[in-house]
Motif scaffolding. Structure first.
Motif, PDB file in Angstrom:
ATOM      1  N   PRO A 110      -0.456   5.509   7.621  1.00 37.13           N
ATOM      2  CA  PRO A 110      -1.081   5.704   6.308  1.00 37.13           C
ATOM      3  C   PRO A 110      -0.101   5.960   5.169  1.00 37.13           C
ATOM      4  O   PRO A 110      -0.381   5.606   4.034  1.00 37.13           O
ATOM      5  CB  PRO A 110      -1.988   6.915   6.524  1.00 37.13           C
ATOM      6  CG  PRO A 110      -1.358   7.655   7.654  1.00 37.13           C
ATOM      7  CD  PRO A 110      -0.735   6.605   8.534  1.00 37.13           C
ATOM      8  N   ALA A 111       1.060   6.570   5.460  1.00 38.23           N
ATOM      9  CA  ALA A 111       1.990   6.938   4.393  1.00 38.23           C
ATOM     10  C   ALA A 111       3.406   6.522   4.754  1.00 38.23           C
ATOM     11  O   ALA A 111       3.791   6.486   5.919  1.00 38.23           O
ATOM     12  CB  ALA A 111       1.940   8.448   4.149  1.00 38.23           C
ATOM     13  N   CYS A 112       4.187   6.225   3.738  1.00 38.70           N
ATOM     14  CA  CYS A 112       5.583   5.846   3.927  1.00 38.70           C
ATOM     15  C   CYS A 112       6.392   7.055   4.402  1.00 38.70           C
ATOM     16  O   CYS A 112       6.347   8.116   3.767  1.00 38.70           O
ATOM     17  CB  CYS A 112       6.153   5.319   2.616  1.00 38.70           C
ATOM     18  SG  CYS A 112       7.911   4.915   2.704  1.00 38.70           S
ATOM     19  N   PRO A 113       7.147   6.918   5.488  1.00 46.97           N
ATOM     20  CA  PRO A 113       7.951   8.052   5.956  1.00 46.97           C
ATOM     21  C   PRO A 113       9.158   8.331   5.055  1.00 46.97           C
ATOM     22  O   PRO A 113       9.753   9.402   5.149  1.00 46.97           O
ATOM     23  CB  PRO A 113       8.401   7.619   7.351  1.00 46.97           C
ATOM     24  CG  PRO A 113       8.350   6.131   7.321  1.00 46.97           C
ATOM     25  CD  PRO A 113       7.252   5.761   6.379  1.00 46.97           C
ATOM     26  N   GLN A 114       9.490   7.391   4.167  1.00 50.31           N
ATOM     27  CA  GLN A 114      10.636   7.593   3.275  1.00 50.31           C
ATOM     28  C   GLN A 114      10.253   8.305   1.978  1.00 50.31           C
ATOM     29  O   GLN A 114      10.902   9.257   1.579  1.00 50.31           O
ATOM     30  CB  GLN A 114      11.278   6.238   2.936  1.00 50.31           C
ATOM     31  CG  GLN A 114      11.823   5.505   4.131  1.00 50.31           C
ATOM     32  CD  GLN A 114      12.950   6.257   4.821  1.00 50.31           C
ATOM     33  OE1 GLN A 114      13.888   6.709   4.180  1.00 50.31           O
ATOM     34  NE2 GLN A 114      12.848   6.398   6.120  1.00 50.31           N
ATOM     35  N   CYS A 115       9.194   7.793   1.304  1.00 48.85           N
ATOM     36  CA  CYS A 115       8.847   8.345  -0.010  1.00 48.85           C
ATOM     37  C   CYS A 115       7.456   8.971  -0.068  1.00 48.85           C
ATOM     38  O   CYS A 115       7.053   9.477  -1.104  1.00 48.85           O
ATOM     39  CB  CYS A 115       8.981   7.266  -1.079  1.00 48.85           C
ATOM     40  SG  CYS A 115       7.681   6.003  -1.050  1.00 48.85           S
ATOM     41  N   LEU A 142       2.691 -12.213  12.784  1.00 53.22           N
ATOM     42  CA  LEU A 142       3.297 -10.894  12.933  1.00 53.22           C
ATOM     43  C   LEU A 142       3.497 -10.298  11.546  1.00 53.22           C
ATOM     44  O   LEU A 142       4.374 -10.734  10.799  1.00 53.22           O
ATOM     45  CB  LEU A 142       4.629 -10.997  13.676  1.00 53.22           C
ATOM     46  CG  LEU A 142       5.386  -9.701  13.903  1.00 53.22           C
ATOM     47  CD1 LEU A 142       4.560  -8.715  14.727  1.00 53.22           C
ATOM     48  CD2 LEU A 142       6.712  -9.980  14.587  1.00 53.22           C
ATOM     49  N   LEU A 143       2.660  -9.328  11.191  1.00 56.79           N
ATOM     50  CA  LEU A 143       2.765  -8.671   9.895  1.00 56.79           C
ATOM     51  C   LEU A 143       3.423  -7.307  10.058  1.00 56.79           C
ATOM     52  O   LEU A 143       3.115  -6.567  10.994  1.00 56.79           O
ATOM     53  CB  LEU A 143       1.382  -8.482   9.261  1.00 56.79           C
ATOM     54  CG  LEU A 143       0.650  -9.739   8.822  1.00 56.79           C
ATOM     55  CD1 LEU A 143      -0.662  -9.370   8.129  1.00 56.79           C
ATOM     56  CD2 LEU A 143       1.505 -10.589   7.897  1.00 56.79           C
ATOM     57  N   ILE A 144       4.305  -7.000   9.122  1.00 55.59           N
ATOM     58  CA  ILE A 144       4.982  -5.702   9.091  1.00 55.59           C
ATOM     59  C   ILE A 144       4.547  -5.000   7.808  1.00 55.59           C
ATOM     60  O   ILE A 144       4.567  -5.587   6.723  1.00 55.59           O
ATOM     61  CB  ILE A 144       6.519  -5.861   9.120  1.00 55.59           C
ATOM     62  CG1 ILE A 144       6.962  -6.675  10.323  1.00 55.59           C
ATOM     63  CG2 ILE A 144       7.204  -4.499   9.069  1.00 55.59           C
ATOM     64  CD1 ILE A 144       6.638  -6.071  11.673  1.00 55.59           C
ATOM     65  N   GLN A 145       4.157  -3.743   7.934  1.00 53.71           N
ATOM     66  CA  GLN A 145       3.734  -2.959   6.787  1.00 53.71           C
ATOM     67  C   GLN A 145       4.945  -2.608   5.935  1.00 53.71           C
ATOM     68  O   GLN A 145       6.003  -2.245   6.451  1.00 53.71           O
ATOM     69  CB  GLN A 145       3.035  -1.696   7.279  1.00 53.71           C
ATOM     70  CG  GLN A 145       2.265  -0.961   6.230  1.00 53.71           C
ATOM     71  CD  GLN A 145       1.510   0.214   6.824  1.00 53.71           C
ATOM     72  OE1 GLN A 145       2.032   0.919   7.689  1.00 53.71           O
ATOM     73  NE2 GLN A 145       0.293   0.436   6.375  1.00 53.71           N
ATOM     74  N   ARG A 146       4.775  -2.728   4.605  1.00 52.06           N
ATOM     75  CA  ARG A 146       5.867  -2.434   3.666  1.00 52.06           C
ATOM     76  C   ARG A 146       5.349  -1.480   2.591  1.00 52.06           C
ATOM     77  O   ARG A 146       4.261  -1.676   2.046  1.00 52.06           O
ATOM     78  CB  ARG A 146       6.361  -3.724   3.023  1.00 52.06           C
ATOM     79  CG  ARG A 146       7.403  -3.512   1.945  1.00 52.06           C
ATOM     80  CD  ARG A 146       7.911  -4.802   1.372  1.00 52.06           C
ATOM     81  NE  ARG A 146       6.824  -5.591   0.799  1.00 52.06           N
ATOM     82  CZ  ARG A 146       6.958  -6.856   0.403  1.00 52.06           C
ATOM     83  NH1 ARG A 146       8.114  -7.479   0.535  1.00 52.06           N
ATOM     84  NH2 ARG A 146       5.933  -7.505  -0.118  1.00 52.06           N
ATOM     85  N   CYS A 147       6.122  -0.465   2.284  1.00 53.17           N
ATOM     86  CA  CYS A 147       5.767   0.455   1.208  1.00 53.17           C
ATOM     87  C   CYS A 147       5.829  -0.301  -0.121  1.00 53.17           C
ATOM     88  O   CYS A 147       6.844  -0.934  -0.434  1.00 53.17           O
ATOM     89  CB  CYS A 147       6.721   1.644   1.185  1.00 53.17           C
ATOM     90  SG  CYS A 147       6.403   2.786  -0.188  1.00 53.17           S
ATOM     91  N   ALA A 148       4.758  -0.228  -0.894  1.00 55.26           N
ATOM     92  CA  ALA A 148       4.715  -0.915  -2.185  1.00 55.26           C
ATOM     93  C   ALA A 148       5.558  -0.207  -3.241  1.00 55.26           C
ATOM     94  O   ALA A 148       5.896  -0.807  -4.260  1.00 55.26           O
ATOM     95  CB  ALA A 148       3.273  -1.034  -2.665  1.00 55.26           C
ATOM     96  N   ASP A 149       5.936   1.047  -2.987  1.00 57.83           N
ATOM     97  CA  ASP A 149       6.734   1.784  -3.967  1.00 57.83           C
ATOM     98  C   ASP A 149       8.231   1.687  -3.707  1.00 57.83           C
ATOM     99  O   ASP A 149       9.002   1.393  -4.611  1.00 57.83           O
ATOM    100  CB  ASP A 149       6.297   3.249  -4.007  1.00 57.83           C
ATOM    101  CG  ASP A 149       4.934   3.417  -4.669  1.00 57.83           C
ATOM    102  OD1 ASP A 149       4.572   2.590  -5.528  1.00 57.83           O
ATOM    103  OD2 ASP A 149       4.219   4.360  -4.305  1.00 57.83           O
ATOM    104  N   CYS A 150       8.668   1.913  -2.459  1.00 60.30           N
ATOM    105  CA  CYS A 150      10.126   1.913  -2.193  1.00 60.30           C
ATOM    106  C   CYS A 150      10.585   0.705  -1.371  1.00 60.30           C
ATOM    107  O   CYS A 150      11.782   0.502  -1.202  1.00 60.30           O
ATOM    108  CB  CYS A 150      10.555   3.213  -1.525  1.00 60.30           C
ATOM    109  SG  CYS A 150      10.092   3.364   0.220  1.00 60.30           S
TER     110      CYS A 150
END
Length: 136
Positions: free
Chosen positions: A42-47, A25-33
């Protein structure tokens, strides 16, 4: 012949389906925030960053909410079908069907685990169940 459509696999979620086939079970993580997001996108909803990596989840889960579906029926599932929203300790949430638990035994906060089961076209999807039990 099944009339159930195939899952839509894109470049944004292909990693997730491949890991599921491997029982991970892999969860996608933003590499920036560092924001975790599921379902993948495709894009982080936070940053709004397009940079990401993944975290392998422990597969432990706590039931946040659920519903029991009766209609409309999808040939890929057996009804009535319990579908749960679970909190993962890593901080993300996941929606999946619940197997092997009597519907009247479900309660908010109960411990479940994420397993995997074969879908209509041989795809692998997560399935919630009691800890230590096998998929049905």
């Amino acid at each position: 012949m099944t009339t159930v459509p195939r899952l839509t696999i894109t470049q944004d979620n292909e990693f997730w389906f491949e890991a599921a086939r491997e029982g991970r079970l892999l969860i996608q993580r933003c590499a920036d925030c560092g924001h975790l997001r599921h379902p993948p996108g495709p894009a982080c909803p936070q940053c709004r960053s397009f940079e990401w990596d993944t975290v392998e989840a422990s597969r432990q889960a706590r039931l946040h909410s659920w519903t029991v579906l009766h209609h409309p029926k999808d040939d890929a599932f057996t009804y009535p079908l319990a579908v749960g929203l679970v909190d993962l300790p890593e901080g993300a949430r996941l929606v999946a069907d619940i197997a092997g638990v009597d519907h009247d035994q479900l309660h908010i906060g109960m411990e479940l685990e994420v397993g995997f089961a074969e879908h209509a076209h041989g795809e692998t999807l997560p399935q919630l169940r009691l800890p230590g039990t096998e998929a049905r």
